[in-house]
Every structure is written in C-alpha cells, then in structure tokens.
Scaffold this motif. Sequence first.
Motif, PDB file in Angstrom:
ATOM      1  N   ALA A 161      -6.202 -16.942  -2.089  1.00  0.00           N
ATOM      2  CA  ALA A 161      -6.516 -15.522  -2.215  1.00  0.00           C
ATOM      3  C   ALA A 161      -5.698 -14.669  -1.256  1.00  0.00           C
ATOM      4  O   ALA A 161      -5.742 -13.444  -1.320  1.00  0.00           O
ATOM      5  CB  ALA A 161      -8.014 -15.297  -1.959  1.00  0.00           C
ATOM      6  N   ALA A 162      -4.968 -15.304  -0.346  1.00  0.00           N
ATOM      7  CA  ALA A 162      -4.154 -14.551   0.607  1.00  0.00           C
ATOM      8  C   ALA A 162      -3.137 -13.701  -0.139  1.00  0.00           C
ATOM      9  O   ALA A 162      -2.646 -14.071  -1.199  1.00  0.00           O
ATOM     10  CB  ALA A 162      -3.442 -15.515   1.557  1.00  0.00           C
ATOM     11  N   SER A 163      -2.829 -12.538   0.427  1.00  0.00           N
ATOM     12  CA  SER A 163      -1.893 -11.632  -0.233  1.00  0.00           C
ATOM     13  C   SER A 163      -0.851 -11.141   0.765  1.00  0.00           C
ATOM     14  O   SER A 163      -1.056 -11.166   1.980  1.00  0.00           O
ATOM     15  CB  SER A 163      -2.645 -10.441  -0.838  1.00  0.00           C
ATOM     16  N   MET A 164       0.273 -10.681   0.221  1.00  0.00           N
ATOM     17  CA  MET A 164       1.369 -10.192   1.044  1.00  0.00           C
ATOM     18  C   MET A 164       2.206  -9.236   0.213  1.00  0.00           C
ATOM     19  O   MET A 164       2.387  -9.431  -0.993  1.00  0.00           O
ATOM     20  CB  MET A 164       2.228 -11.370   1.523  1.00  0.00           C
ATOM     21  N   ILE A 165       2.711  -8.191   0.854  1.00  0.00           N
ATOM     22  CA  ILE A 165       3.676  -7.322   0.199  1.00  0.00           C
ATOM     23  C   ILE A 165       4.976  -8.104   0.002  1.00  0.00           C
ATOM     24  O   ILE A 165       5.447  -8.794   0.898  1.00  0.00           O
ATOM     25  CB  ILE A 165       3.916  -6.055   1.045  1.00  0.00           C
ATOM     26  N   SER A 250       4.769  -2.151  -3.664  1.00  0.00           N
ATOM     27  CA  SER A 250       3.881  -1.094  -3.165  1.00  0.00           C
ATOM     28  C   SER A 250       2.548  -1.630  -2.664  1.00  0.00           C
ATOM     29  O   SER A 250       1.956  -1.077  -1.744  1.00  0.00           O
ATOM     30  CB  SER A 250       3.647  -0.058  -4.275  1.00  0.00           C
ATOM     31  N   ASP A 251       2.077  -2.712  -3.257  1.00  0.00           N
ATOM     32  CA  ASP A 251       0.783  -3.281  -2.877  1.00  0.00           C
ATOM     33  C   ASP A 251       0.921  -4.780  -2.625  1.00  0.00           C
ATOM     34  O   ASP A 251       1.770  -5.445  -3.218  1.00  0.00           O
ATOM     35  CB  ASP A 251      -0.248  -3.057  -3.990  1.00  0.00           C
ATOM     36  N   PRO A 252       0.067  -5.316  -1.751  1.00  0.00           N
ATOM     37  CA  PRO A 252       0.073  -6.770  -1.548  1.00  0.00           C
ATOM     38  C   PRO A 252      -0.270  -7.505  -2.845  1.00  0.00           C
ATOM     39  O   PRO A 252      -1.047  -7.015  -3.659  1.00  0.00           O
ATOM     40  CB  PRO A 252      -1.017  -6.981  -0.485  1.00  0.00           C
ATOM     41  N   VAL A 253       0.320  -8.665  -3.021  1.00  0.00           N
ATOM     42  CA  VAL A 253       0.095  -9.472  -4.225  1.00  0.00           C
ATOM     43  C   VAL A 253      -0.481 -10.808  -3.796  1.00  0.00           C
ATOM     44  O   VAL A 253       0.054 -11.466  -2.893  1.00  0.00           O
ATOM     45  CB  VAL A 253       1.409  -9.686  -5.005  1.00  0.00           C
TER      46      VAL A 253
END
Length: 361
Positions: A161-165, A250-253
């Motif tokens: 579930a971790a996200s990053m730009i 534009s947003d973390p994925v």
Amino acid sequence: MSEYQLYQFQAIDTPLTHQQKQYMHDLSSRAQVTDYRTQYQYHYSDFPEDINTVLLYGFDLALYQAHWGTVQLLIRLPAGLVDVDKLRVFCIADLISVYEEQDSIVLDISFDDEGGGCWIEDRCELAEIAGIRAMLLNGDYRPLYLAWLKAVQWQNESDVAASMIIPAGFNSLEPSLQALAGLFELERDLITAVAKYSPEFSGAPKLMALGSLSAQESTDWLQRLLDAEPLLVEKLTQRLTLNTDEVASSDPVTVSSLLKQAEQIKSQRLAAIAEAKQQERLAHLTSLIPKQTQLWQTVVELIEQKQAKPYDQAIMILVDLSDLAQMQHQSAEFKVKTNELLARYSNRSALKSRFKSAQLL
C-alpha cells in the motif's frame, strides 16, 4: 555448486592514484585493477575489507553480488551537490539508507535473499549502471525510485500500500536505468505501468547568463577550471540553475495499483504475442495447401529411412498436416491416412512412440 561472490568498485570523478591502486592490489591477489575500476571474484573465500571502507578510499560506486541472491549497491555523491532530504524520502529501513561521511553522501541499497537465485551467469557489470550517479547529481531520482519500488515489494509482498510520487522520464529509459532495473529484477510490465504515471521531461533547466556572475566569481570559476577540480561542470550548472523544481507525477501512486496495472499490461502483451503467433501459424498452414500430396509422399520417404532424425522430421510434417486438416475440417480424412501409415509400419516401435508423443494417435 561452489560459492560465488563478486565485488566491483568504480571511480568516476578522478582516476586512482598509484598508492590507491597498490592498496587495492594489497587487499587480495584476486584484484583486477585499472585506473578507474577494481574487481574481485571469490568462489571459496571472502573479501578481507569492508566494502563501505573501500568505497570511501577513492571510488564513487561499489557493487557486491553473491550467488545466493545478495545485492549491495553503494553510490558516493559530493555533499554539496545533492539535497540529502530529497534522497531520504526514498529510504526504507535496512534496505535503502543515506549516511554522511566527510564531504560525501553515501547511498546504500541492499537486498539480501538467502534463498535467492544465481548471479554467476547473469551478473551485472558496474559499468553498465554507472550513469545513474550522474542522474542523481542532476536531480533525476529515477534510480532511487526503482530501488524504492524493489524495496517495498521485498519488505513485505503482502502489503504494497506504500505510495510515492513518480519522477519524470520513465517513458524512455537510458541503458543504465534498464541495467539497474535488471539488477533489481523488476519486470518490464511493471516499468511500463510506472511510465503511465511518469511525466515527460520538461527539458534542460533554465540557466542564468554567465555574464550575470561578478568579475571576481567568474575569475574564481576559471581558476577552479585550471585546477582541474572534479565535477566542475555540475557545480557551475547548479550555480546557474534558476529552477531546480523536480517534475514528477502530481499525486503519489501506490505499489499495489502499479502491480495491478502491470498484470493487465502483461496479459495484454502475452495475448498480442499469442495472436501474432497464431496468425503466423495460419499463414504457414495456408502455404501448405497446394503441397499436401507431396508432403504425404515426403513423410513416407522419411519413414523408409528407418532413422531417428528422419522420423522426427516426418512427425513435424504430420503435425502440420494435422493442423491443416483441422483448419479445413478434414480431420477424419487425416485420421484414415495416419492409421494406414501405422498399419503399414506396425513393427516400428520408435515411430509409434513418436506418433504418441505428438498426439497423432
């Protein structure tokens, strides 16, 4: 199988001095040393020095690989040319770390899979990924994103579930990034999924005119050029850069969404490959339509030779004829002919075995 370990060190900014090269030779009789590169291979013993210590002695990159799956990549960066806080965004405990050492910033990327694969035949040459260091110095964090993407999956495959730009530029990967993705065993379909969120590079950064520098500062830069100061181009570029804002998604994925997209991309890719093969097969069978009589005769001639290789060739032709018969809705006629062949050569056990393996019975 014997153990296999490979240590590689690469200098980029300045060549090794005679003293540094002698030190590398003194560490082990296995040393392969040039002005910019040193390598050690081990099958039964271990490297006698800490890899981090050797890196700081005169190198900018270090890579350790072992046949049981361990990979450690060290990248040494000049402290004044990188934003440490931006580097630390990608850190994951025990896998990706950043530490400061004298005038350097060191990135340590380590994956240790004791039940892992074999690196002997598919090892990565450090020179193949050396270009990633220049990317990081220029504020291009794609190499670190790839490391982060690998680390998240490595840390806990059940929790992605971790996200990053996502940094810009994944639409077109330089060879060094392709090699890095290979080193981290990141699947091509996952990289394609990443590229869907990655903006195009906006072009070179805007720079101040050289004339905007004071006379004294211009003189200082010229003196540093005469002194052959390492990385002077990068340092002057940073001094003149007006806009250092990084272009990114534009947003973390989340990694989970990337993995889901990668599965869809893989399915579509494999379906396209299967369709292409099917069309190729159809074209081949269509070309055989006017040759069927001759092909049946060729089968008989091959069988008459009573040898293994001609038997195999005969079976290959019969498989084509079987598929062609199915395409023309003539499977019953094909079955009659093959039964006649088997009856004619009923004492050929090797031939009958091949018929059975090819599912022609």
